[in-house]
Every structure is written in structure tokens, then in C-alpha cells.
Design a protein around this motif. Structure first.
Motif, PDB file in Angstrom:
ATOM      1  N   GLN A  45      -5.907  48.374 -14.647  1.00 37.57           N
ATOM      2  CA  GLN A  45      -5.811  47.465 -15.788  1.00 37.57           C
ATOM      3  C   GLN A  45      -4.534  47.815 -16.559  1.00 37.57           C
ATOM      4  O   GLN A  45      -4.586  48.353 -17.660  1.00 37.57           O
ATOM      5  CB  GLN A  45      -7.039  47.593 -16.690  1.00 37.57           C
ATOM      6  CG  GLN A  45      -8.361  47.305 -15.989  1.00 37.57           C
ATOM      7  CD  GLN A  45      -9.555  47.490 -16.911  1.00 37.57           C
ATOM      8  OE1 GLN A  45      -9.516  47.086 -18.080  1.00 37.57           O
ATOM      9  NE2 GLN A  45     -10.607  48.110 -16.408  1.00 37.57           N
ATOM     10  N   PHE A  46      -3.417  47.516 -15.960  1.00 42.85           N
ATOM     11  CA  PHE A  46      -2.107  47.926 -16.468  1.00 42.85           C
ATOM     12  C   PHE A  46      -1.855  47.379 -17.872  1.00 42.85           C
ATOM     13  O   PHE A  46      -1.987  46.177 -18.123  1.00 42.85           O
ATOM     14  CB  PHE A  46      -1.021  47.446 -15.514  1.00 42.85           C
ATOM     15  CG  PHE A  46       0.358  47.911 -15.874  1.00 42.85           C
ATOM     16  CD1 PHE A  46       0.842  49.109 -15.366  1.00 42.85           C
ATOM     17  CD2 PHE A  46       1.169  47.166 -16.709  1.00 42.85           C
ATOM     18  CE1 PHE A  46       2.124  49.547 -15.682  1.00 42.85           C
ATOM     19  CE2 PHE A  46       2.442  47.594 -17.032  1.00 42.85           C
ATOM     20  CZ  PHE A  46       2.921  48.791 -16.528  1.00 42.85           C
ATOM     21  N   ASN A  47      -1.485  48.299 -18.783  1.00 42.28           N
ATOM     22  CA  ASN A  47      -1.149  47.921 -20.156  1.00 42.28           C
ATOM     23  C   ASN A  47       0.299  48.330 -20.414  1.00 42.28           C
ATOM     24  O   ASN A  47       0.607  49.517 -20.542  1.00 42.28           O
ATOM     25  CB  ASN A  47      -2.084  48.616 -21.150  1.00 42.28           C
ATOM     26  CG  ASN A  47      -1.862  48.162 -22.589  1.00 42.28           C
ATOM     27  OD1 ASN A  47      -0.743  48.066 -23.067  1.00 42.28           O
ATOM     28  ND2 ASN A  47      -2.970  47.888 -23.286  1.00 42.28           N
ATOM     29  N   PRO A  48       1.243  47.363 -20.486  1.00 45.35           N
ATOM     30  CA  PRO A  48       2.667  47.705 -20.601  1.00 45.35           C
ATOM     31  C   PRO A  48       3.024  48.431 -21.893  1.00 45.35           C
ATOM     32  O   PRO A  48       3.899  49.294 -21.900  1.00 45.35           O
ATOM     33  CB  PRO A  48       3.363  46.339 -20.514  1.00 45.35           C
ATOM     34  CG  PRO A  48       2.309  45.343 -20.876  1.00 45.35           C
ATOM     35  CD  PRO A  48       1.018  45.907 -20.407  1.00 45.35           C
ATOM     36  N   ILE A  49       2.357  48.091 -22.988  1.00 43.87           N
ATOM     37  CA  ILE A  49       2.640  48.768 -24.263  1.00 43.87           C
ATOM     38  C   ILE A  49       2.236  50.235 -24.169  1.00 43.87           C
ATOM     39  O   ILE A  49       2.978  51.143 -24.570  1.00 43.87           O
ATOM     40  CB  ILE A  49       1.901  48.074 -25.421  1.00 43.87           C
ATOM     41  CG1 ILE A  49       2.450  46.654 -25.612  1.00 43.87           C
ATOM     42  CG2 ILE A  49       2.046  48.880 -26.712  1.00 43.87           C
ATOM     43  CD1 ILE A  49       1.722  45.859 -26.674  1.00 43.87           C
ATOM     44  N   LYS A  50       1.059  50.479 -23.612  1.00 46.43           N
ATOM     45  CA  LYS A  50       0.597  51.856 -23.456  1.00 46.43           C
ATOM     46  C   LYS A  50       1.423  52.607 -22.415  1.00 46.43           C
ATOM     47  O   LYS A  50       1.500  53.845 -22.453  1.00 46.43           O
ATOM     48  CB  LYS A  50      -0.888  51.886 -23.082  1.00 46.43           C
ATOM     49  CG  LYS A  50      -1.811  51.497 -24.229  1.00 46.43           C
ATOM     50  CD  LYS A  50      -3.280  51.598 -23.836  1.00 46.43           C
ATOM     51  CE  LYS A  50      -4.179  51.259 -25.019  1.00 46.43           C
ATOM     52  NZ  LYS A  50      -5.632  51.316 -24.655  1.00 46.43           N
ATOM     53  N   TYR A  55       4.803  57.318 -21.512  1.00 46.22           N
ATOM     54  CA  TYR A  55       5.996  58.059 -21.105  1.00 46.22           C
ATOM     55  C   TYR A  55       6.663  58.728 -22.307  1.00 46.22           C
ATOM     56  O   TYR A  55       7.165  59.863 -22.197  1.00 46.22           O
ATOM     57  CB  TYR A  55       6.978  57.128 -20.401  1.00 46.22           C
ATOM     58  CG  TYR A  55       6.686  56.983 -18.926  1.00 46.22           C
ATOM     59  CD1 TYR A  55       7.324  57.777 -17.986  1.00 46.22           C
ATOM     60  CD2 TYR A  55       5.745  56.055 -18.472  1.00 46.22           C
ATOM     61  CE1 TYR A  55       7.046  57.662 -16.629  1.00 46.22           C
ATOM     62  CE2 TYR A  55       5.455  55.925 -17.118  1.00 46.22           C
ATOM     63  CZ  TYR A  55       6.101  56.735 -16.204  1.00 46.22           C
ATOM     64  OH  TYR A  55       5.813  56.621 -14.863  1.00 46.22           O
ATOM     65  N   SER A  56       6.651  58.078 -23.449  1.00 46.98           N
ATOM     66  CA  SER A  56       7.236  58.673 -24.662  1.00 46.98           C
ATOM     67  C   SER A  56       6.445  59.904 -25.079  1.00 46.98           C
ATOM     68  O   SER A  56       7.021  60.935 -25.463  1.00 46.98           O
ATOM     69  CB  SER A  56       7.242  57.642 -25.802  1.00 46.98           C
ATOM     70  OG  SER A  56       7.987  56.502 -25.454  1.00 46.98           O
ATOM     71  N   LEU A  57       5.130  59.813 -24.985  1.00 44.70           N
ATOM     72  CA  LEU A  57       4.264  60.916 -25.373  1.00 44.70           C
ATOM     73  C   LEU A  57       4.457  62.128 -24.470  1.00 44.70           C
ATOM     74  O   LEU A  57       4.597  63.264 -24.938  1.00 44.70           O
ATOM     75  CB  LEU A  57       2.802  60.451 -25.326  1.00 44.70           C
ATOM     76  CG  LEU A  57       1.735  61.399 -25.872  1.00 44.70           C
ATOM     77  CD1 LEU A  57       1.974  61.674 -27.348  1.00 44.70           C
ATOM     78  CD2 LEU A  57       0.349  60.794 -25.668  1.00 44.70           C
ATOM     79  N   VAL A  58       4.499  61.887 -23.172  1.00 46.55           N
ATOM     80  CA  VAL A  58       4.685  62.982 -22.218  1.00 46.55           C
ATOM     81  C   VAL A  58       6.068  63.615 -22.377  1.00 46.55           C
ATOM     82  O   VAL A  58       6.205  64.841 -22.294  1.00 46.55           O
ATOM     83  CB  VAL A  58       4.478  62.473 -20.777  1.00 46.55           C
ATOM     84  CG1 VAL A  58       5.040  63.461 -19.760  1.00 46.55           C
ATOM     85  CG2 VAL A  58       3.001  62.239 -20.510  1.00 46.55           C
ATOM     86  N   PRO A  90      -1.716  63.563 -16.168  1.00 44.35           N
ATOM     87  CA  PRO A  90      -2.607  62.596 -15.510  1.00 44.35           C
ATOM     88  C   PRO A  90      -3.403  61.745 -16.493  1.00 44.35           C
ATOM     89  O   PRO A  90      -3.617  60.548 -16.254  1.00 44.35           O
ATOM     90  CB  PRO A  90      -3.537  63.482 -14.673  1.00 44.35           C
ATOM     91  CG  PRO A  90      -2.755  64.722 -14.432  1.00 44.35           C
ATOM     92  CD  PRO A  90      -1.957  64.936 -15.677  1.00 44.35           C
ATOM     93  N   ALA A  91      -3.839  62.334 -17.612  1.00 43.72           N
ATOM     94  CA  ALA A  91      -4.565  61.558 -18.623  1.00 43.72           C
ATOM     95  C   ALA A  91      -3.674  60.466 -19.208  1.00 43.72           C
ATOM     96  O   ALA A  91      -4.126  59.339 -19.452  1.00 43.72           O
ATOM     97  CB  ALA A  91      -5.075  62.476 -19.734  1.00 43.72           C
ATOM     98  N   SER A  92      -2.394  60.793 -19.404  1.00 46.83           N
ATOM     99  CA  SER A  92      -1.462  59.781 -19.926  1.00 46.83           C
ATOM    100  C   SER A  92      -1.255  58.650 -18.921  1.00 46.83           C
ATOM    101  O   SER A  92      -0.984  57.502 -19.311  1.00 46.83           O
ATOM    102  CB  SER A  92      -0.121  60.441 -20.262  1.00 46.83           C
ATOM    103  OG  SER A  92       0.614  60.762 -19.098  1.00 46.83           O
ATOM    104  N   SER A  93      -1.386  58.959 -17.632  1.00 46.20           N
ATOM    105  CA  SER A  93      -1.263  57.928 -16.601  1.00 46.20           C
ATOM    106  C   SER A  93      -2.480  57.006 -16.603  1.00 46.20           C
ATOM    107  O   SER A  93      -2.350  55.776 -16.596  1.00 46.20           O
ATOM    108  CB  SER A  93      -1.093  58.582 -15.219  1.00 46.20           C
ATOM    109  OG  SER A  93       0.103  59.327 -15.149  1.00 46.20           O
ATOM    110  N   LEU A  97      -2.738  52.948 -17.036  1.00 44.96           N
ATOM    111  CA  LEU A  97      -3.094  52.295 -15.774  1.00 44.96           C
ATOM    112  C   LEU A  97      -4.517  51.721 -15.809  1.00 44.96           C
ATOM    113  O   LEU A  97      -4.810  50.743 -15.119  1.00 44.96           O
ATOM    114  CB  LEU A  97      -2.961  53.291 -14.615  1.00 44.96           C
ATOM    115  CG  LEU A  97      -1.529  53.686 -14.244  1.00 44.96           C
ATOM    116  CD1 LEU A  97      -1.527  54.857 -13.272  1.00 44.96           C
ATOM    117  CD2 LEU A  97      -0.782  52.498 -13.651  1.00 44.96           C
ATOM    118  N   ARG A  98      -5.393  52.340 -16.598  1.00 41.62           N
ATOM    119  CA  ARG A  98      -6.759  51.844 -16.742  1.00 41.62           C
ATOM    120  C   ARG A  98      -7.023  51.324 -18.156  1.00 41.62           C
ATOM    121  O   ARG A  98      -8.161  50.999 -18.499  1.00 41.62           O
ATOM    122  CB  ARG A  98      -7.774  52.936 -16.405  1.00 41.62           C
ATOM    123  CG  ARG A  98      -7.735  53.420 -14.957  1.00 41.62           C
ATOM    124  CD  ARG A  98      -8.986  54.212 -14.616  1.00 41.62           C
ATOM    125  NE  ARG A  98     -10.175  53.376 -14.732  1.00 41.62           N
ATOM    126  CZ  ARG A  98     -11.244  53.694 -15.463  1.00 41.62           C
ATOM    127  NH1 ARG A  98     -11.286  54.821 -16.155  1.00 41.62           N
ATOM    128  NH2 ARG A  98     -12.286  52.885 -15.519  1.00 41.62           N
TER     129      ARG A  98
END
Length: 436
Positions: A45-50, A55-58, A90-93, A97-98
Motif C-alpha cells: 500500500q505504497f504511500n509516496p508522502i511517507k 528516507y528523511s528519517l533514516v 526495516p520499520a521505516s520501509s 510500503l504498507r
């Protein structure tokens, strides 16, 4: 901190590897995990904003982690790096992605930040050493070792010896049928603390005989119990010891990121080449994404259901447990419709017990314990102490805090190192007298 060319170079590579690993991990999810395990909740369930947020958070956390620990010779920083690579990234992914809950993601970040600042800035007072600590440690280690291997032999361990990694479940079932509560603790301490300590020492001192004995003891332990982690543990110790002795601790984060990236690439390559699910399932889905998904599920469930308040654990005598199943079975039943042990790490367990405040308090407790480990191991070579903390501390990715402390040997390791450190203090004192 003095900014050097070496620091800037390593910072640059750290940033590139962090983003590169995350990108490869995201690709692994889309190419392998989602097509093959979507039915297990790994949907897309791809969310482009998230995605941008992720990536900014990581990137921010990676730079912060690198800066806080780069110049510090703290052995516990290896766990900080492993937690960052195997859970936070992985949690950020999964977060984008979900399309997972933002509040849950930032609670994990809050716990991680609390932990790293606690470890980084804790001031542990001087600890009084026991003059006879080495003798006490030797008696404890010898007693546990004799008990573990003697008990295994007496309960049919020799007859069930099996060294096949693909056929371990019968051996494991036979072992479990013959174990007792004391053995349940001792055998983990043997496999995660005593044998790895001997291995790490033998590698550091280049003692081939000790290495052969320790490695053989660990292989026999695997053969008599069927626990695959017992076989993987010495391989991890050997790899970490090699890199630490060769490169030191400053580039440790870079090597962990590089190794993880390579592991995911090889896993996807094997999948594309042979269509086999076994290797990528273990090293992409199970290693990286299952712990992250379970953390989100624990946060989700206990955000709208009564907290546990350790009623299933150390406060069971004082607080009534509110559910018919234990926590791992409860999560499995509610999210997968069947009963199995869906264990989570210390952050998910912290939230399940006390909510947001639990995430902070448990992180402070863990950070303080790691700081104590750094203190009691200060007289040991950092390469040695870094190697031996990795195996028991990795349980915190998939196990509750107090379970990891007791069952998986973190407290036992701290106690043994505290006792053994008296030998180093005495040795230094003797050398000082000799030099005078």
C-alpha cells in the motif's frame, strides 16, 4: 569533536550505505516479500508522502548515530548499530510500503533515540572489583558447563546427535521433552555467553586449541538440541572478531551496513536465479521484515486494548492478566487467525506493558544496562568485549526486555565480565609493580 578527513570520508560512506541498504531492502520487499508472502500480511500500500518521510528519517537517524558513536570505544555500540539496521530501517520501509501508522513509527524512533542518548551520556560510577572474582567466575562457568553437557548426555543427547541443518525439528522436540526449567536458562547461557566468550578470547589471543574446543562444544550443543541459532552464533563471532581485529570499531557501522546490503542482494539474486524461497525468506523476510511488522502489530493492538502492566511476567502475583492467551499467542491469533509465538522485541513489549511511558522507561533501563556492560568491560580489549555482547543482545530485536536480560544471558554476561575483570585489574597492578 575534531573533524578530520577520515571522519568526513567515513560519514560520506555511512550516508551512502544507509540510503543504499534501505533502497535495496525496499526493492527486496517489492520483488520478493510482497509477491510471495502477501497472504501473511505483507501487502503493498505504497504511500509516496511517507516514502519521502521514511528516507528523511533514516538519513537523520543514520547521521546522528554515526556522529554519536564514531569516536567512542564503547562495545555496546554494536547493538545500537544492529538495532538501527535490523529494526529501525526495516520499520521505516514497512511504514511507507504498507502505509503503517505514523504514531507507531515515531514511538519506535522515540525509543531508539532514548536508548542511544542513554548509552552515549550515561555516567556509571566506579565499580568495586572482587579480588577473588576470577575464581568465582571460573567456578560458575565450569559448574554450568558440566551441568549442561552432563544433563544432555544423561537425557539421550548422544543418541539424538544430528548435524543436519535442514532436519532439526525431531532433535529439538526430543530435547524439549527432556529439559527442565534450570536447563532452559543454563543451555542458553552456555550457547550465547560461555562458548562465545571462549571463542572470542581464542580469536583475540590466537589460541587455536581453545578455539577448537569452544567451537566443538558449540557444534555439539547444536547437534544435541537442534537449535540452529547455536550453530550460527560462532559464525557471527568469527566474522565480527575478524573485522574488529583488522579494522577496529570506527568503521563498524559501515561494515554492518555493507554486509546487510550484500546479504539482501545475494538473497534476491538466488531467488531470481533459482526461484527458491528458503534463503531470501530467512535473510530478507525473517531477519528484517518480520520483527518490524510485529512491532507495528503490537503497537496497533495495544493502542486500543488494555495494557499488560507486566501482569504476565514479574507482576503476575499482583495484577490480573486480562487475556486468555499469552501476548505472543494473542497477537498471532488476532492478526493471523492461528495460535503461535509472535514474539516482539523490547520496544513492542514496552508499549504492550505501559504504553508510551513504557517505551521511554524500558529504553532507559536497557541503555543503563548497556552502559554498565561498557563499564565492567572497560579493562578488556574493546574488540573482545564488542564481540561477546552481540549474540545475547540481538535477542532484544525479537524478545521482551526482561526475558532478554535473564533467559538470553545479558545479565549473566555482565556478571561474568564483572567477576573476570578483577583478573585484569590484578594483572595491571602486578605489571606496574614490576615496571617500578
Amino acid at each position: 569533536m575534531i573533524i578530520t578527513k577520515e571522519f568526513l570520508k567515513n560519514l560520506f560512506f555511512s550516508i551512502m550505505l544507509t540510503i543504499g541498504f534501505k533502497g535495496i531492502l525496499d526493492w527486496g520487499y517489492i520483488e520478493f516479500v510482497y509477491p510471495n508472502y502477501g497472504y501473511m500480511g505483507f501487502d503493498l500500500q505504497f504511500n509516496p508522502i511517507k516514502a519521502v518521510e521514511s528516507y528523511s528519517l533514516v538519513l537523520f537517524l543514520g547521521i546522528l548515530t554515526f556522529n554519536l558513536f564514531y569516536n567512542l570505544e564503547k562495545p555496546s555500540k554494536i547493538f545500537i548499530y544492529v538495532l538501527f539496521v535490523t529494526l529501525i530501517i526495516p520499520a521505516s520501509s514497512i511504514y511507507f510500503l504498507r502505509d503503517q501508522d505514523r504514531y507507531s513509527m515515531y514511538l519506535m524512533v522515540l525509543g531508539y533515540l532514548t536508548l542511544i542518548f542513554t548509552v552515549r551520556f550515561s555516567k556509571i560510577v566506579n565499580i568495586t572489583r572482587l579480588k577473588q572474582g576470577t575464581i568465582i567466575a571460573f567456578i560458575i562457568v565450569t559448574g554450568i558447563t558440566l551441568y549442561v553437557y552432563g544433563k544432555l548426555v544423561l537425557t539421550g543427547g548422544v543418541g539424538r546427535l544430528n548435524f543436519s541443518i535442514t532436519d532439526v525439528y525431531i532433535t529439538r522436540a526430543q530435547y524439549v521433552a527432556n529439559q527442565n526449567t534450570l536447563m532452559g536458562y543454563f543451555i542458553i547461557w552456555q550457547a550465547y555467553v560461555i562458548n562465545p566468550l571462549l571463542l572470542a578470547y581464542s580469536l583475540y589471543k590466537r589460541k587455536k586449541i581453545i578455539f577448537t574446543i569452544a567451537f566443538g562444544m558449540q557444534v555439539i550443543l547444536f547437534g544435541m538440541t537442534g537449535f540452529k541459532s547455536f550453530l550460527f552464533a560462532p559464525l557471527v563471532i568469527i566474522a565480527i572478531s575478524y573485522f574488529l581485529n583488522k579494522f577496529g570499531t570506527k568503521t563498524l557501522l559501515l561494515w554492518i551496513l555493507s554486509g546487510s546490503l550484500l546479504l539482501v542482494v545475494i538473497s534476491i539474486f538466488i531467488y531470481k536465479l533459482s526461484n527458491s524461497l528458503i534463503f531470501p525468506s530467512i535473510f530478507i523476510r525473517r531477519l528484517f521484515f518480520v520483527p518490524a511488522q510485529l512491532h507495528f502489530q503490537y503497537f496497533d493492538f495495544f493502542s486500543s486494548h488494555p495494557k499488560l502492566m507486566l501482569s504476565h511476567s514479574i507482576l503476575a502475583s499482583f495484577i490480573d492478566y486480562p487475556y486468555p492467551l499469552n501476548p505472543p499467542q494473542l497477537i498471532a491469533y488476532n492478526y493471523y487467525g492461528t495460535v503461535f509465538s509472535a514474539n516482539t522485541g523490547y520496544l513492542g513489549d514496552a508499549y504492550a506493558n505501559f504504553g508510551e511511558i513504557g517505551v521511554i522507561i524500558f529504553s532507559i533501563i536497557l541503555g543503563t544496562a548497556l552502559a554498565v556492560f561498557d563499564r565492567v568491560s572497560i579493562v578488556l580489549p574493546v574488540e573482545l568485549s564488542t564481540s561477546i555482547i552481540l549474540i545475547p543482545s540481538m535477542s532484544l530485536i525479537n524478545s521482551a526486555l526482561f526475558t532478554s536480560f535473564l533467559t538470553h544471558g545479558i545479565l549473566f554476561l555482565i556478571i561474568i565480565l564483572y567477576l573476570l575483570s578483577s583478573y585484569q585489574v590484578d594483572l595491571r597492578a602486578n605489571n606496574a609493580v614490576t615496571n617500578e
